[in-house]
Design a protein around this motif. Sequence first.
Motif, PDB file in Angstrom:
ATOM      1  N   UNK A  30       0.821  -1.207   0.000  1.00 46.20           N
ATOM      2  CA  UNK A  30       0.000   0.000   0.000  1.00 46.20           C
ATOM      3  C   UNK A  30       0.857   1.259   0.000  1.00 46.20           C
ATOM      4  N   UNK A  31       1.951   1.233   0.754  1.00 46.37           N
ATOM      5  CA  UNK A  31       2.837   2.395   0.837  1.00 46.37           C
ATOM      6  C   UNK A  31       3.440   2.723  -0.523  1.00 46.37           C
ATOM      7  N   UNK A  32       3.957   1.704  -1.213  1.00 44.69           N
ATOM      8  CA  UNK A  32       4.609   1.930  -2.506  1.00 44.69           C
ATOM      9  C   UNK A  32       3.589   2.322  -3.568  1.00 44.69           C
ATOM     10  N   UNK A  33       2.441   1.626  -3.585  1.00 39.59           N
ATOM     11  CA  UNK A  33       1.427   1.905  -4.601  1.00 39.59           C
ATOM     12  C   UNK A  33       0.896   3.324  -4.475  1.00 39.59           C
ATOM     13  N   UNK A  34       0.581   3.749  -3.269  1.00 40.84           N
ATOM     14  CA  UNK A  34       0.048   5.094  -3.074  1.00 40.84           C
ATOM     15  C   UNK A  34       1.072   6.173  -3.386  1.00 40.84           C
ATOM     16  N   UNK A  35       2.352   5.861  -3.196  1.00 36.45           N
ATOM     17  CA  UNK A  35       3.385   6.849  -3.500  1.00 36.45           C
ATOM     18  C   UNK A  35       3.560   7.053  -5.002  1.00 36.45           C
ATOM     19  N   UNK A  36       3.048   6.126  -5.831  1.00 33.84           N
ATOM     20  CA  UNK A  36       3.195   6.210  -7.283  1.00 33.84           C
ATOM     21  C   UNK A  36       1.944   6.741  -7.971  1.00 33.84           C
ATOM     22  N   UNK A  37       0.968   7.218  -7.188  1.00 33.74           N
ATOM     23  CA  UNK A  37      -0.287   7.688  -7.765  1.00 33.74           C
ATOM     24  C   UNK A  37      -0.451   9.193  -7.579  1.00 33.74           C
ATOM     25  N   UNK A  38      -1.215   9.798  -8.504  1.00 34.21           N
ATOM     26  CA  UNK A  38      -1.579  11.194  -8.334  1.00 34.21           C
ATOM     27  C   UNK A  38      -2.824  11.278  -7.452  1.00 34.21           C
ATOM     28  N   UNK A  39      -3.209  12.467  -6.998  1.00 33.84           N
ATOM     29  CA  UNK A  39      -4.349  12.581  -6.076  1.00 33.84           C
ATOM     30  C   UNK A  39      -5.646  11.992  -6.623  1.00 33.84           C
ATOM     31  N   UNK A  40      -5.898  12.096  -7.933  1.00 37.05           N
ATOM     32  CA  UNK A  40      -7.133  11.550  -8.488  1.00 37.05           C
ATOM     33  C   UNK A  40      -7.174  10.034  -8.370  1.00 37.05           C
ATOM     34  N   UNK A  51      -2.407   2.807 -12.677  1.00 37.93           N
ATOM     35  CA  UNK A  51      -2.539   2.689 -14.137  1.00 37.93           C
ATOM     36  C   UNK A  51      -1.490   3.528 -14.863  1.00 37.93           C
ATOM     37  N   UNK A  52      -1.121   4.639 -14.276  1.00 37.83           N
ATOM     38  CA  UNK A  52      -0.084   5.506 -14.861  1.00 37.83           C
ATOM     39  C   UNK A  52       0.875   5.915 -13.751  1.00 37.83           C
ATOM     40  N   UNK A  53       1.833   5.053 -13.404  1.00 32.08           N
ATOM     41  CA  UNK A  53       2.745   5.369 -12.294  1.00 32.08           C
ATOM     42  C   UNK A  53       3.523   6.649 -12.550  1.00 32.08           C
ATOM     43  N   UNK A  54       3.720   7.406 -11.499  1.00 32.29           N
ATOM     44  CA  UNK A  54       4.455   8.666 -11.603  1.00 32.29           C
ATOM     45  C   UNK A  54       5.428   8.795 -10.439  1.00 32.29           C
ATOM     46  N   UNK A  55       6.560   9.387 -10.734  1.00 36.77           N
ATOM     47  CA  UNK A  55       7.563   9.635  -9.698  1.00 36.77           C
ATOM     48  C   UNK A  55       7.562  11.092  -9.248  1.00 36.77           C
ATOM     49  N   UNK A  56       6.534  11.839  -9.666  1.00 38.05           N
ATOM     50  CA  UNK A  56       6.470  13.251  -9.285  1.00 38.05           C
ATOM     51  C   UNK A  56       6.366  13.431  -7.776  1.00 38.05           C
ATOM     52  N   UNK A  57       5.669  12.502  -7.129  1.00 35.45           N
ATOM     53  CA  UNK A  57       5.529  12.617  -5.674  1.00 35.45           C
ATOM     54  C   UNK A  57       6.888  12.601  -4.989  1.00 35.45           C
ATOM     55  N   UNK A  58       7.818  11.794  -5.499  1.00 33.00           N
ATOM     56  CA  UNK A  58       9.136  11.696  -4.878  1.00 33.00           C
ATOM     57  C   UNK A  58       9.933  12.980  -5.068  1.00 33.00           C
ATOM     58  N   UNK A  59       9.895  13.528  -6.277  1.00 35.42           N
ATOM     59  CA  UNK A  59      10.649  14.765  -6.511  1.00 35.42           C
ATOM     60  C   UNK A  59      10.049  15.932  -5.729  1.00 35.42           C
ATOM     61  N   UNK A  60       8.714  16.002  -5.674  1.00 35.68           N
ATOM     62  CA  UNK A  60       8.076  17.077  -4.923  1.00 35.68           C
ATOM     63  C   UNK A  60       8.321  16.932  -3.424  1.00 35.68           C
ATOM     64  N   UNK A  61       8.252  15.680  -2.926  1.00 35.63           N
ATOM     65  CA  UNK A  61       8.503  15.459  -1.497  1.00 35.63           C
ATOM     66  C   UNK A  61       9.936  15.824  -1.143  1.00 35.63           C
ATOM     67  N   UNK A  62      10.865  15.493  -2.022  1.00 41.14           N
ATOM     68  CA  UNK A  62      12.276  15.796  -1.767  1.00 41.14           C
ATOM     69  C   UNK A  62      12.532  17.293  -1.713  1.00 41.14           C
ATOM     70  N   UNK A  63      11.895  18.031  -2.602  1.00 45.09           N
ATOM     71  CA  UNK A  63      12.150  19.470  -2.670  1.00 45.09           C
ATOM     72  C   UNK A  63      11.311  20.258  -1.674  1.00 45.09           C
ATOM     73  N   UNK A  64      10.019  19.957  -1.567  1.00 45.96           N
ATOM     74  CA  UNK A  64       9.130  20.746  -0.714  1.00 45.96           C
ATOM     75  C   UNK A  64       9.404  20.542   0.768  1.00 45.96           C
ATOM     76  N   UNK A  65       9.789  19.333   1.158  1.00 45.37           N
ATOM     77  CA  UNK A  65      10.051  19.071   2.576  1.00 45.37           C
ATOM     78  C   UNK A  65      11.533  19.153   2.906  1.00 45.37           C
ATOM     79  N   UNK A  66      12.369  19.474   1.918  1.00 41.97           N
ATOM     80  CA  UNK A  66      13.828  19.522   2.136  1.00 41.97           C
ATOM     81  C   UNK A  66      14.309  18.226   2.787  1.00 41.97           C
ATOM     82  N   UNK A  67      13.913  17.109   2.176  1.00 40.04           N
ATOM     83  CA  UNK A  67      14.254  15.815   2.758  1.00 40.04           C
ATOM     84  C   UNK A  67      15.750  15.548   2.740  1.00 40.04           C
TER      85      UNK A  67
END
Length: 276
Positions: A30-40, A51-67
């Motif tokens: 569940x953790x991995x699947x939800x991390x690859x989805x957009x909000x819709x 259905x359309x995996x995306x890595x945008x969540x990772x790049x946004x999380x890295x930049x917005x939270x200063x991970x």
Amino acid sequence: MTHLRYGLRTFALELVMIAVGLAFLFPVYALVVLSLKDPKQIASTPLSPPTAPTLDNYSHAWSRASLGSALLNSTMITVAGLVCLIALGSFAAYFLARCASRLGYALYVLFLLGIVLPFQLGMIPLFKLVDQLGLLGTYQGMIVFYTGIQLPFTIFLYTGFIRALPRDYANAALIDGASHLQAFTRVVFPLLRPITGTVLILNAVFIWNDFFTPLLYLGGSSKETVPVRVFSFVGQYVSDYGLVFAGLVLAALPIIVVFLVLQRYVIRGFAGGLKG
């Protein structure tokens, strides 16, 4: 040679083990699947494969939270805390395991009480003490805190393992003229590799994943750890769960790698301690 028969009982046990394994793997899935989805996709089909995996969540999380800086903060606090715990815990356990006096037994019981008593009872006095010492928002304050909180548990693990070790090696070094410190560092400590691996992984998981203490002592500073930074994605009215789960995956990867490297020492360390 005796041949084991594959019967209904063995088949039932295998089904139970498979069910238990799936139950433990489901949160990871569940953790991995939800991390690859957009909000819709999260809103419509949260647990189905993306259905359309995306890595945008990772790049946004890295930049917005200063991970990046948060990972550095967590690493520095965890590594320094582990060094202090291993150095103090192993040497204190060596004294307690080899001391047959009432003082040694009383100190050992005192450390055991530190495991039983919840540290939350002293959070307010500890917070005031750290504030008065000027250690709020600093690495030093967190390192001292984790060392004190986890030292009883560390001593408990080391003491059980050292009691199971033969005394002959250290006694031979003492007869040859070595001091107790030299006998411990050169003879005994190298033999503690299995339990040291256990101490490393258990304490590292606790320190790395702790959320409440860094939020209390480091909240609002530049030294916030990963759990505190990931929490910034969760608000009272709006929560971006895609970023939350992506941040959790990034936060879990380092500690998973450490566990995979040291996992063989965990069971060996516990087994050695149980013999004592």
